[in-house]
Design a protein around this motif. Structure first.
Motif, PDB file in Angstrom:
ATOM      1  N   ILE A 177       0.532  -1.202  -0.193  1.00  0.00           N
ATOM      2  CA  ILE A 177       0.333   0.369  -0.018  1.00  0.00           C
ATOM      3  C   ILE A 177       0.691   1.591  -0.092  1.00  0.00           C
ATOM      4  CG2 ILE A 177      -2.006   1.259   1.328  1.00  0.00           C
ATOM      5  CD1 ILE A 177      -2.319  -1.375   2.674  1.00  0.00           C
ATOM      6  N   SER A 181      -2.445   3.668  -2.744  1.00  0.00           N
ATOM      7  CA  SER A 181      -3.017   2.178  -4.161  1.00  0.00           C
ATOM      8  C   SER A 181      -2.664   1.628  -3.726  1.00  0.00           C
ATOM      9  CB  SER A 181      -2.357   2.955  -4.618  1.00  0.00           C
ATOM     10  OG  SER A 181      -2.830   4.292  -5.507  1.00  0.00           O
ATOM     11  N   PHE A 182      -3.333   0.120  -4.317  1.00  0.00           N
ATOM     12  CA  PHE A 182      -2.220  -1.225  -3.584  1.00  0.00           C
ATOM     13  C   PHE A 182      -1.689  -1.400  -4.757  1.00  0.00           C
ATOM     14  CE2 PHE A 182      -6.431  -0.903  -0.898  1.00  0.00           C
ATOM     15  CZ  PHE A 182      -5.449  -1.826   0.487  1.00  0.00           C
ATOM     16  N   SER A 238      -8.427   3.023  -3.433  1.00  0.00           N
ATOM     17  CA  SER A 238      -8.160   3.765  -2.733  1.00  0.00           C
ATOM     18  C   SER A 238      -8.466   4.196  -1.485  1.00  0.00           C
ATOM     19  CB  SER A 238      -7.967   5.145  -3.748  1.00  0.00           C
ATOM     20  OG  SER A 238      -9.292   5.494  -3.921  1.00  0.00           O
ATOM     21  N   GLY A 241      -7.152   1.760   0.690  1.00  0.00           N
ATOM     22  CA  GLY A 241      -5.229   2.402   0.528  1.00  0.00           C
ATOM     23  C   GLY A 241      -5.529   3.528   1.723  1.00  0.00           C
TER      24      GLY A 241
END
Length: 269
Positions: A177, A181-182, A238, A241
């Motif tokens: 992460i 974002s992932f 997101s 995240g």
């Protein structure tokens, strides 16, 4: 670790180390020292024993306890009460999608939810909390993050497992992460769901040597895109995240304050 605490640590000036003992000149006769090594040990031993006996427990206990209390007071003043629930956590819980499971004095946090007939479990650790938004330069100054408008974001590792009641196996995804974002590292499939989901030494041993799947970025771009859509549909997006790094920092701060209190209590008793 809070950003404020990290800044304080950098701002503290360097202090020369204090020696544990001071050398004393010993008279010489014919180039030889009069005092023997054995006698110097006796003197040092007597000095230590009398000091320890005089202070009861240790000559540094009181000072250490005071410093721990100062740090504890500072963290409580700047971080607020541990009983206060931050707004970001209230907002997250209000959606009633993910369940948060965490144990005091443990650094792992588990998020779980249902999606259709799937059970999702996402695990991350507060041990990965790093300062990413405020980086320290060589002079110990804080560099401002020019595009920071989403709060504290730290790079964290996470593990996601997906299971189905009518399927014996499970999917396991290693994630990173970063910046809200992932990023998928790799996707593993385990024929036995217990092997892929149990957090035991035996299960970990069974996982060793198994094929963990290809590096995600080596897959066809179209396959990568569809996996991204697959995850976003299940809430790996997101919004999550951004929440996870905030919660990791929040829990780490709570654990640090509790640690200070426990250590101080141990020193005092």
């Amino acid at each position: 670790m809070s950003a404020i605490r990290a800044i304080r640590q950098v701002a503290v000036p360097l202090v020369a180390r204090r020696t544990l003992c001071t050398a004393t000149a010993v008279p010489r006769v014919g180039g030889m020292r009069v005092a023997s090594l054995a006698s110097s040990r006796v003197i040092a031993s007597r000095g230590f024993m009398s000091s320890a006996k005089r202070f009861g427990e240790g000559s540094t206990d009181v000072t250490l306890s005071q410093k721990l209390q100062e740090e504890l007071n500072y963290e409580k003043e700047t971080g607020g009460s541990l009983e206060d629930v931050p707004q970001f956590l209230k907002d997250f819980k209000s959606h009633d999608v993910w369940t948060i499971e965490e144990t005091p004095s443990h650094d792992e946090v588990t998020l779980s939810r249902k999606f259709g007939n799937e059970s999702l479990r996402l695990i991350f650790s507060t041990g990965d909390v790093q300062q990413a938004e405020d980086e320290f330069n060589e002079d110990g100054e804080v560099a401002e993050n020019e595009d920071d408008d989403t709060g504290s974001l730290y790079p964290l590792r996470a593990s996601l497992t997906l299971t189905k009641p009518n399927v014996p196996g499970c999917l396991n995804l290693d994630l990173m992460i970063q910046d809200g974002s992932f990023v998928v590292d790799n996707i593993s499939y385990y024929d036995d769901a217990k092997v892929g989901t149990e957090l035991t030494a035996e299960a970990d041993w069974k996982r060793r040597g198994l094929y963990i799947g290809p590096q995600f970025d080596t897959l066809d771009v179209a396959v990568q895109d569809e996996f991204d859509h697959f995850l976003q549909e299940r809430g790996i997006d997101s919004s999550l995240g951004q929440f996870i790094p905030q919660y990791a920092e929040y829990k780490e701060q709570r654990e640090y304050v509790n640690w200070l209190g426990k250590v101080k209590s141990f020193i005092d008793n």
